[in-house]
Design a protein around this motif. Structure first.
Motif, short mmCIF file in Angstrom:
data_model
loop_
_atom_site.label_atom_id
_atom_site.label_comp_id
_atom_site.label_asym_id
_atom_site.label_seq_id
_atom_site.Cartn_x
_atom_site.Cartn_y
_atom_site.Cartn_z
N LYS A 221 0.81 -1.20 -0.14
CA LYS A 221 0.07 -0.17 0.00
C LYS A 221 0.93 1.18 -0.03
CE LYS A 221 -4.32 -1.78 0.31
NZ LYS A 221 -5.24 -1.58 -0.23
N GLU A 224 0.66 3.41 -3.03
CA GLU A 224 -0.55 4.03 -3.37
C GLU A 224 -0.59 5.27 -2.57
OE1 GLU A 224 -3.89 1.54 -2.69
OE2 GLU A 224 -2.91 -0.33 -3.48
N TRP A 274 -7.52 1.70 5.51
CA TRP A 274 -7.21 0.58 4.45
C TRP A 274 -7.44 -0.87 5.36
CZ3 TRP A 274 -2.27 3.12 2.28
CH2 TRP A 274 -2.66 3.90 1.30
#
Length: 278
Positions: A221, A224, A274
């Motif tokens: 992640k 991102e 998340w």
């Protein structure tokens, strides 16, 4: 040589400048004795010489003898009339000479680098009380306490001990005391700064560890994250010992400490979001 030994030597070297000053100093010395004794003992020849010199100037009859193992004994033919009421020397002109005699007769002081503590032992309560009151009127801070058959005037702070040394003319000892005080202040400041540095280092290390654990948990992640947040996260991982301000300085353009803090807080919130989605 201890501080008080050096001070005592200076007291012995210091001579009163007038006959009244001599009377005041001898009166202070004799006031520390437990009775109006006609015998005075000294361990050092310099002390015996000074006392005999004073008696000669005042034309007080006396004799001197030396006994191995016992030191020097001065025998007075009579107790001096001028010393019978020692409180008369508690005045604006003679109190310094009188205090020098008191310290000479029964004074003690611990090493100033261990603490500030000077005592003068007096066998008579009324006299001790009069001296305490006189000194307090002159801004001295002291206490009066009884122990082992004497009343002790006790000085426990730098300013009062300095005033006392100045009053008796102990300039060398006063300079040494001021040097010790200055050295202690420098050492205390250095210790505070060192403790502060250690605390800051520990705080940075703990904060860095929390941030790196958080960033490590992002895994894939991390890619991102927005460019600026990703750059800060990577800098944090690569530079664990740097503070937030130092990390911000590595940014292009540079970022403030608060800017880095806000960025890390955004990373934390995204990480929590998340986790909820997963």
């Amino acid at each position: 040589m201890s501080f008080y030994t050096s001070l005592r030597e200076e007291i012995v070297e210091k001579l009163a400048l007038t006959e009244d000053g001599i009377k005041a100093e001898i009166s202070g010395f004799l006031a520390t004795k437990t009775d109006p004794s006609l015998k005075v003992r000294f361990d050092l020849p310099a002390e015996a010489r000074k006392f005999c010199k004073y008696l000669d100037i005042l034309q007080e009859r006396h004799s001197l003898r030396f006994e191995p193992g016992s030191g020097y004994e001065i025998l007075l033919k009579r107790f001096p009339n001028f010393a019978k009421v020692p409180t008369v020397y508690l005045n604006d002109t003679l109190w310094g000479d009188f205090l020098r005699g008191l310290l000479w007769g029964c004074g003690s002081m611990i090493k100033p680098w261990k603490g500030y503590h000077l005592e003068i032992g007096i066998p008579y309560y009324e006299l001790a009380l009069s001296i305490e009151g006189f000194l307090k009127k002159r801004s001295f801070i002291l206490s009066l306490r009884f122990k082992k058959g004497r009343y002790y005037l006790t000085f426990r702070n730098m300013s009062s001990i300095s005033l006392l040394l100045k009053a008796i003319g102990a300039e060398r000892s006063l300079k040494k005391l001021q040097d010790v005080w200055y050295f202690k202040k420098i050492r205390e400041r250095a210790n505070r700064e060192a403790n502060c540095d250690i605390a800051n280092a520990e705080r940075i290390a703990f904060s860095s560890l929390k941030d790196r654990i958080l960033i490590g948990q992002l895994g894939s992640k991390l890619e991102e994250l927005p460019r600026e947040l990703r750059e800060i996260a990577e800098l944090r991982l690569k530079n664990p010992s740097l503070s937030l301000r130092e990390i911000g300085a590595l940014m292009d353009p540079p970022l403030s400490k608060m800017g880095v803090y806000r960025a890390l807080r955004r990373i934390r919130k995204l990480s929590e979001k998340w986790k909820e989605v997963d």
